[in-house]
Design an enzyme around this catalytic site. Structure first.
Site, PDB file in Angstrom:
ATOM      1  N   ASP A  12       0.819  -1.214   0.000  1.00 45.91           N
ATOM      2  CA  ASP A  12       0.000   0.000   0.000  1.00 45.91           C
ATOM      3  C   ASP A  12       0.853   1.264   0.000  1.00 45.91           C
ATOM      4  OD1 ASP A  12       0.739  -0.235   2.684  1.00 45.91           O
ATOM      5  OD2 ASP A  12      -1.184   0.515   3.430  1.00 45.91           O
ATOM      6  N   ASP A  17       6.818  -0.153   2.537  1.00 44.73           N
ATOM      7  CA  ASP A  17       6.319  -1.042   1.485  1.00 44.73           C
ATOM      8  C   ASP A  17       7.297  -1.043   0.315  1.00 44.73           C
ATOM      9  OD1 ASP A  17       3.231  -1.788   2.055  1.00 44.73           O
ATOM     10  OD2 ASP A  17       3.616   0.239   2.763  1.00 44.73           O
ATOM     11  N   ASP A  41      -2.383   3.351   2.595  1.00 44.09           N
ATOM     12  CA  ASP A  41      -1.417   4.288   3.195  1.00 44.09           C
ATOM     13  C   ASP A  41      -0.650   5.032   2.095  1.00 44.09           C
ATOM     14  OD1 ASP A  41       0.099   5.589   5.079  1.00 44.09           O
ATOM     15  OD2 ASP A  41       1.105   3.800   5.854  1.00 44.09           O
ATOM     16  N   TRP A  80       0.450  10.927   5.922  1.00 40.36           N
ATOM     17  CA  TRP A  80       1.223   9.712   5.615  1.00 40.36           C
ATOM     18  C   TRP A  80       1.080   9.338   4.138  1.00 40.36           C
ATOM     19  CZ3 TRP A  80      -0.604   6.038  10.168  1.00 40.36           C
ATOM     20  CH2 TRP A  80      -0.230   6.634  11.390  1.00 40.36           C
ATOM     21  N   THR A 128       1.586  -6.429   2.486  1.00 43.35           N
ATOM     22  CA  THR A 128       2.181  -5.465   3.418  1.00 43.35           C
ATOM     23  C   THR A 128       1.273  -4.252   3.588  1.00 43.35           C
ATOM     24  OG1 THR A 128       3.551  -4.441   1.690  1.00 43.35           O
ATOM     25  CG2 THR A 128       4.541  -6.251   2.938  1.00 43.35           C
ATOM     26  N   ASN A 176      -3.182  -1.770   9.327  1.00 43.11           N
ATOM     27  CA  ASN A 176      -3.517  -2.548   8.117  1.00 43.11           C
ATOM     28  C   ASN A 176      -4.827  -3.308   8.290  1.00 43.11           C
ATOM     29  OD1 ASN A 176      -1.326  -1.662   6.704  1.00 43.11           O
ATOM     30  ND2 ASN A 176      -0.067  -3.475   7.122  1.00 43.11           N
ATOM     31  N   TRP A 248       8.223  -2.519   9.749  1.00 42.08           N
ATOM     32  CA  TRP A 248       7.038  -3.387   9.698  1.00 42.08           C
ATOM     33  C   TRP A 248       7.067  -4.323   8.481  1.00 42.08           C
ATOM     34  CZ3 TRP A 248       5.729   2.139  10.154  1.00 42.08           C
ATOM     35  CH2 TRP A 248       5.323   2.537  11.446  1.00 42.08           C
ATOM     36  N   ASP A 249       7.064  -3.690   7.293  1.00 44.77           N
ATOM     37  CA  ASP A 249       6.890  -4.474   6.057  1.00 44.77           C
ATOM     38  C   ASP A 249       8.193  -5.151   5.638  1.00 44.77           C
ATOM     39  OD1 ASP A 249       4.376  -3.392   6.199  1.00 44.77           O
ATOM     40  OD2 ASP A 249       4.670  -1.972   4.548  1.00 44.77           O
TER      41      ASP A 249
HETATM   42  O1  AGV Z   1       0.857  -0.441  10.741  1.00 44.83           O
HETATM   43  C1  AGV Z   1       1.983  -0.566   9.983  1.00 44.83           C
HETATM   44  C2  AGV Z   1       1.712  -0.425   8.489  1.00 44.83           C
HETATM   45  C3  AGV Z   1       2.853  -1.015   7.661  1.00 44.83           C
HETATM   46  O2  AGV Z   1       2.348  -1.797   6.598  1.00 44.83           O
HETATM   47  N1  AGV Z   1       1.593   0.972   7.958  1.00 44.83           N
HETATM   48  C4  AGV Z   1       2.980   1.392   7.741  1.00 44.83           C
HETATM   49  C5  AGV Z   1       3.657   0.176   7.150  1.00 44.83           C
HETATM   50  O3  AGV Z   1       3.693   0.283   5.744  1.00 44.83           O
HETATM   51  C6  AGV Z   1       0.719   1.923   8.645  1.00 44.83           C
HETATM   52  C7  AGV Z   1       1.344   2.888   9.628  1.00 44.83           C
HETATM   53  C8  AGV Z   1       1.333   2.824  11.003  1.00 44.83           C
HETATM   54  N2  AGV Z   1       1.977   3.917  11.530  1.00 44.83           N
HETATM   55  C9  AGV Z   1       2.415   4.678  10.487  1.00 44.83           C
HETATM   56  C10 AGV Z   1       2.028   4.062   9.283  1.00 44.83           C
HETATM   57  C11 AGV Z   1       3.136   5.916  10.403  1.00 44.83           C
HETATM   58  N3  AGV Z   1       3.530   6.570  11.501  1.00 44.83           N
HETATM   59  N4  AGV Z   1       3.430   6.397   9.197  1.00 44.83           N
HETATM   60  C12 AGV Z   1       3.019   5.767   8.079  1.00 44.83           C
HETATM   61  N5  AGV Z   1       2.329   4.606   8.090  1.00 44.83           N
HETATM   62 CA    CA Z   2       2.290  -1.036   4.315  1.00 42.85          CA
END
Ligand code: AGV
Ligand code: CA
Length: 311
Positions: A12, A17, A41, A80, A128, A176, A248-249
């Site tokens: 995403d 990612d 995202d 984001w 992811t 996610n 994370w990913d």
């Molecule tokens: O919850 C983690 C997921 C992962 O797949 N996404 C970011 C990663 O691509 C969401 C996310 C959580 N916190 C974030 C996220 C942040 N502070 N900034 C951007 N995305």
């Molecule tokens: Ca992601």
């Protein structure tokens, strides 16, 4: 037996990612069959553009990229999502050279179904981002189930707090799943093997300054420069959200090449799909078994990424 696994990456478009995609392009034991971009995202147009440029710069010009159009219930913060615009303008992604092959002909959910149905052997789906496309496929084309070897998913939070900080939510969910809680539960309701990398394990690998700066030692190599730049772009997250940006990913993706880095626990669980805790994953004896990563040696992971992305 070659030991190579066919993989479809549904991402995403976040910074990590794209780092995850970079890792995938470098794994000898992965044959990347297609990439689907979920508009969660990210802003999908620049995220697809970035994806195609990354595939072009790594020589995977024949890998098709499909644009997602199914919506989620709980939108990501726009601050984001605009990271995709910034990535798309990076000089290292705008050198002369080939874009990746043609964009896929169908929207991501239909394209994912078509890829799976056409696969001669079961495929690994690396998710992811939210599993909206996959849930649609399982609902609308149940025959895809036998074509999925394993779903490898970044998401969930079992015994740790979530990372959703939104009005009216209790904070127990991971993003996610929160974006589309029904989709995650739909995948859980299927028979496909699910290997999950929840916040319990990803919390162990924050992006550190030391890790990001190590890429400076390889300055001039495009893949390393892109990786270091994406890592640098994650900084400020702790200051603005109170939570660090984690691998994370990338951690989830590294499982495909280095599964031995992890310890797993099979957890019966389900997704809370309504109310203040929507998107939360809870242990439940009546839930379906999910192979959950529990621990990893952070140093091992940082070294793995550095070696793969600077090699
Ligand atoms: O919850 C983690 C997921 C992962 O797949 N996404 C970011 C990663 O691509 C969401 C996310 C959580 N916190 C974030 C996220 C942040 N502070 N900034 C951007 N995305
Ligand atoms: Ca992601």
């Amino acid at each position: 037996m070659s030991g190579v696994r066919a993989v479809i990456h549904d991402h995403d478009g976040g910074l990590d990612d794209i780092l995850a995609l970079l890792l995938l392009t470098r794994y000898d034991n992965v044959a990347l069959r297609g990439v689907a971009v979920t508009p969660a995202d990210c802003l999908p147009v620049p995220a697809v553009s970035v994806t195609r440029k990354v595939l072009g710069m790594t020589g995977l010009t024949g890998v098709p990229v499909a644009t997602g159009e199914l919506p989620g219930r709980n939108p990501f913060p726009l601050e984001w999502r605009i990271d995709a615009l910034r990535m798309d303008a990076l000089p290292v992604l705008n050198r002369p050279g080939p874009l990746a092959g043609e964009p896929a002909g169908l929207p991501a959910h239909r394209q994912l179904a078509a890829w799976l149905l056409a696969a001669e052997a079961p495929v690994t789906v690396l998710a992811t981002g939210p599993m909206t496309n996959l849930a649609w496929c399982l609902d609308r084309c149940p025959e895809v189930e036998s074509k999925i070897a394993e779903v490898v998913f970044m998401g969930g939070a079992l015994d740790v707090p979530g990372n959703v900080d939104q009005p009216g939510h209790d904070g127990s969910a991971e993003w996610n799943i929160y974006w589309d809680p029904d989709a995650a539960q739909r995948v859980f309701d299927s028979g496909v093997p699910v290997t999950m990398f929840p916040l319990d394990v990803t919390d162990l690998v924050p992006i550190t300054g030391e890790f990001a700066r190590a890429f400076g030692g390889h300055y001039g190599d495009p893949v390393s420069d892109l990786a270091g730049t994406l890592l640098a772009m994650t900084f400020g997250t702790l200051e603005t959200t109170g939570m660090p940006y984690c691998g994370w990913d990338t951690l989830t993706t590294s499982y495909l090449a280095a599964p031995g880095m992890f310890e797993f626990e099979t957890v019966r669980c389900r997704v809370i799909t309504t109310g203040h805790g929507q998107g939360r994953t809870v242990r439940d004896d009546t839930g379906r078994p999910v192979k959950c990563a529990r621990t990893v040696d952070p140093d091992h992971f940082y070294k793995h990424c550095l070696a793969v992305l600077t090699g």
